[in-house]
Design a protein around this motif. Structure first.
Motif, short mmCIF file in Angstrom:
data_model
loop_
_atom_site.label_atom_id
_atom_site.label_comp_id
_atom_site.label_asym_id
_atom_site.label_seq_id
_atom_site.Cartn_x
_atom_site.Cartn_y
_atom_site.Cartn_z
N ALA A 80 46.77 48.39 38.72
CA ALA A 80 45.23 48.01 38.83
C ALA A 80 45.07 47.86 40.45
O ALA A 80 45.88 47.36 41.17
N ILE A 95 43.53 46.40 43.50
CA ILE A 95 42.93 44.64 43.60
C ILE A 95 42.88 44.81 45.12
O ILE A 95 42.79 43.61 45.21
N LYS A 147 35.66 41.41 34.84
CA LYS A 147 34.19 40.84 34.61
C LYS A 147 33.31 41.59 35.09
O LYS A 147 32.14 41.58 34.70
N VAL A 154 46.63 40.36 31.64
CA VAL A 154 45.92 39.36 32.44
C VAL A 154 46.16 37.96 31.65
O VAL A 154 46.67 36.97 32.17
N TYR A 167 52.20 37.21 40.21
CA TYR A 167 51.67 37.12 38.83
C TYR A 167 50.36 36.35 38.81
O TYR A 167 49.17 37.02 38.48
N GLN A 190 44.39 37.05 38.23
CA GLN A 190 43.00 36.55 38.51
C GLN A 190 42.21 37.57 39.19
O GLN A 190 40.98 37.43 39.11
N LYS A 191 42.74 38.52 40.25
CA LYS A 191 41.99 39.44 40.73
C LYS A 191 41.75 40.47 39.66
O LYS A 191 40.49 40.87 39.76
N VAL A 192 42.70 40.70 38.80
CA VAL A 192 42.12 41.97 37.87
C VAL A 192 41.18 41.35 36.77
O VAL A 192 40.10 41.88 36.38
N ARG A 193 41.29 40.13 36.48
CA ARG A 193 40.29 39.34 35.82
C ARG A 193 38.80 39.36 36.49
O ARG A 193 37.71 39.65 35.88
N ALA A 194 38.77 39.40 37.67
CA ALA A 194 37.36 39.52 38.53
C ALA A 194 37.13 40.87 38.08
O ALA A 194 35.85 41.30 38.08
N LEU A 195 37.96 41.85 38.19
CA LEU A 195 37.59 43.31 37.85
C LEU A 195 36.88 43.51 36.36
O LEU A 195 36.06 44.34 36.32
N ARG A 239 47.60 37.76 41.29
CA ARG A 239 47.16 39.06 40.92
C ARG A 239 46.29 39.35 39.70
O ARG A 239 45.36 40.05 39.35
N ILE A 261 54.17 43.06 31.13
CA ILE A 261 52.94 42.32 32.06
C ILE A 261 53.10 43.35 33.52
O ILE A 261 52.12 43.41 34.00
N ILE A 263 49.45 36.22 31.55
CA ILE A 263 49.85 35.47 32.59
C ILE A 263 49.11 34.27 32.94
O ILE A 263 49.63 32.97 32.94
N LEU A 268 50.12 45.70 35.09
CA LEU A 268 49.22 45.12 36.11
C LEU A 268 49.23 45.48 37.55
O LEU A 268 48.44 45.57 38.27
N VAL A 303 39.81 42.40 46.34
CA VAL A 303 39.10 41.74 45.40
C VAL A 303 39.49 40.24 45.42
O VAL A 303 40.49 39.89 45.80
N GLU A 304 38.36 39.38 45.35
CA GLU A 304 38.68 38.16 45.26
C GLU A 304 39.18 37.37 43.85
O GLU A 304 38.47 37.77 42.98
N PRO A 305 40.24 36.64 43.85
CA PRO A 305 40.64 36.14 42.51
C PRO A 305 39.25 35.32 41.84
O PRO A 305 38.80 34.52 42.85
N ILE A 306 39.40 35.21 40.75
CA ILE A 306 38.48 34.20 40.11
C ILE A 306 39.37 33.31 39.08
O ILE A 306 40.27 33.78 38.27
#
Lengths: 93, 495
Positions: free
Chosen positions: A43, A45, B394, B301, B382, B387-392, B385, A37, B304, A40, A48-51
């Motif tokens: 990347a 970030i 998307k 992602v 974890y 959730q931010k990569v998830r936004a990228l 981070r 993991i 996690i 990550l 960047v806002e978390p979703i």
């Protein structure tokens, strides 16, 4: 590397009883998954806002009103131990 | 297939009761080897079938799905029926209510044959994590059917059900569909209510169908979609019948492909995928190369966020309200450790023992991983981070869907693997979802469609390709999938 003590601590938080063999196995497994993991970290970030959710929906509400559930017996039958129509559990306090 | 059977029922060529009994016969003959079913609901099924036959006898009209037998993955609650989620912790659990999707199928008059096997709480890619034993791939019994919905996929592939309902959190419908040679659809997140589904990872879970054809999958989707007050994330639907959009036409449709995905494949897989792309070109679709630079992080992602949600969702299985309650009355040494202050010893023993004996290794692994990632000091590094990569990820999809109508990828990297081959290596198993998981991260609808077969050790094993569509655009997704199926059918007839 996740040590055996850390595994025990996590298991305690998660309320999972483990034997020595499992503790050993989870120490290796969790370490290798966490290593994988690590990618990550590459990347970018910044800003960047978390979703947490893809729908973007927020606060769907309804009236706070009790409704009758028709199959109460179906729920009671599932109690592991029943006494006078109540679910009997070990002392909580 | 559903339409044909429907016509036979209304033309009185077959009764629903006879059809249902035929399927129970098939199950009786084949399921000892395949083990697609955990429990059968014969009485209920025949009762439902007879109702349909009475309607026909009275000359009443019936709906398209009425009297057509199918199966339900055992993570979906069905009132009065044992619902185990493939876990020993729910071995004796009788669901007190119907999941909304199950209720809707019942209301549509569908006949339910039984509950199908799956990886425990839908965690796995081979159905080997079921506490009740693995399902086998009907195309080769030494191989896995995929997972987690392996029982549902195998039931449809082996003609032990016309359709099957399942769930997809990272590929659990599409990967087994590919490995079993059937159609598997994961609708847009929110399209189908998750009420009554044993939650695994709530921001990814979605219910969808397995079927023999794209039209059949569309029919099931039409019945189960729509807003439900019991699931706040479910979306309003305009009552569309998705099967009405299957024109067989894709002329001018823009299909995106990611070149690196194709390059990473074995020669056989690559050839299978290229022939799919060729078919679309011949039908007049426009193939466009696209870039999804952040998709390479999808699996990380997923591994996690998903365990975090798992650790929270599965906290309810604690031996208190239902399911297994265990206490072996030996004090476990676990209780001497931190994090347990204030809980009385006897109650604590119940929690620890119930979960120790009730849950399998993969489920424990994911709960532990999630608990670790959410624990104090690691949450930012974890969970946030990820959730931010998830936004990228998307954002990439939002950009690409301005350029194309659907995205075409392989569903899996290879056909079905052998039982036992990956079971000791969690990471290898997780990589099974490499092409499917991004649709769950972004929430878009995706479908696996049989592409053809690949010869492995003298056996022809099926492989599928995947199409992903825009959010809530199942119409175009299904139209594209159906067009390929129709063109393949035409080619086969021409031969």
């Amino acid at each position: 590397m996740i040590s055996k003590d850390e595994v025990k601590h996590i298991a305690a938080l998660a309320r999972i009883g483990l034997d020595e063999k499992e503790i050993e196995k989870f120490s290796t497994d969790l370490s290798s998954i966490l290593d994988w993991i690590e990618q990550l970290k590459e990347a970018d970030i910044e800003n960047v806002e978390p979703i947490s959710h893809i729908t973007g929906m927020e606060n769907i509400t309804r009236e706070d009103k009790a409704e009758d559930f028709e199959n109460k017996d179906g729920i009671k039958k599932m109690f592991p131990e029943e006494k006078d129509g109540y679910d009997k559990v070990k002392s909580v306090l | 297939m559903i339409r044909n059977l429907h016509n036979k029922i209304i033309n009185k060529e077959i009764t629903s009761e006879k059809l249902t009994l035929d399927y129970f016969d098939a199950i009786g003959k084949k399921d000892k080897d395949i083990f697609a079913y955990l429990s059968l609901t014969k009485e209920l099924a025949l009762e439902q079938a007879k109702k349909v036959d009475e309607k026909i006898a009275r000359g009443e009209e019936i709906g398209i799905l009425e009297g057509i037998p199918g199966a339900i993955k055992d993570v979906l609650c069905m009132e009065g029926v044992r619902t185990t989620a493939g876990s020993k912790i729910l071995d004796n659990y009788i669901a007190p209510y119907d999941a909304t999707a199950v209720k809707k199928l019942k209301e549509a008059g569908a006949v339910i044959l039984g509950k199908t096997n799956c990886d425990e709480f839908a965690m796995g890619s081979s159905t080997e994590n079921s506490a009740y034993g693995p399902t086998k791939n009907p195309h080769d019994l030494s191989r896995v059917p995929g997972g987690s919905s392996g029982g549902s996929a195998a039931a449809v592939a082996a003609d032990e059900a016309v359709w099957a309902l399942a769930t997809d959190t990272g590929g659990s419908i599409r990967q087994p569909a590919s490995l079993c040679g059937v159609v598997g659809l994961k609708p847009t997140y929110g399209r189908v209510s998750r009420y009554g589904l044993m939650a695994m990872a709530s921001s990814f879970d979605q219910i969808g169908p397995f079927a023999k054809t794209v039209e059949d999958a569309a029919i099931i989707l039409s019945e189960i979609s729509g807003r439900d007050d019991m699931d706040a994330t479910s979306a309003h639907s305009s009552g569309k019948r998705y099967e009405d959009y299957l024109t067989g036409e894709v002329k001018g449709m823009k299909i995106g492909i990611v070149k690196e995905y194709f390059d990473s494949l074995s020669e056989d897989m690559k050839k299978a995928m290229e022939s799919v792309v060729e078919s679309y070109k011949k039908m007049g679709a426009e193939i466009k190369e696209i870039q999804l630079p952040h998709s390479k992080y999808s699996l990380a992602v997923y591994y996690i966020i998903q365990p975090c949600e798992v650790s929270s969702n599965l906290a309810r299985f604690d031996g208190i309200k239902y399911g297994l309650r265990m206490d072996d009355e030996k004090d476990t040494d676990m209780a001497d450790l931190g994090g347990l202050d204030g809980t009385p010893r006897t109650l604590l023993e119940t929690y620890l023992d119930t979960r120790k004996y009730g849950l399998g290794a993969e489920v424990k692994r994911r709960i532990m991983l999630g608990t670790y990632a959410l624990s104090s000091g690691y949450y930012e590094a974890y969970y946030i981070r990820a959730q931010k990569v998830r936004a990228l990820i998307k954002k990439d999809y939002e950009r690409v869907f301005n350029e194309v109508d659907v995205i075409l990828t392989p569903t899996t990297t290879a056909p079905a693997f052998k039982l036992g081959e990956k079971v000791d290596d969690p990471l290898q198993m997780y990589l099974e979802d490499i092409f499917t998981v991004t649709a769950n991260i972004t929430g878009v609808p995706a479908i696996s469609v049989p592409a053809g077969t690949i010869k492995v050790e003298d056996k022809n094993l099926p492989v599928g390709f995947q199409l992903m569509g825009k959010w809530f655009d199942e119409e175009n997704l299904l139209r594209a999938a159906d067009a390929f199926e129709k063109s393949k059918c035409k080619n086969q007839n021409a031969k």
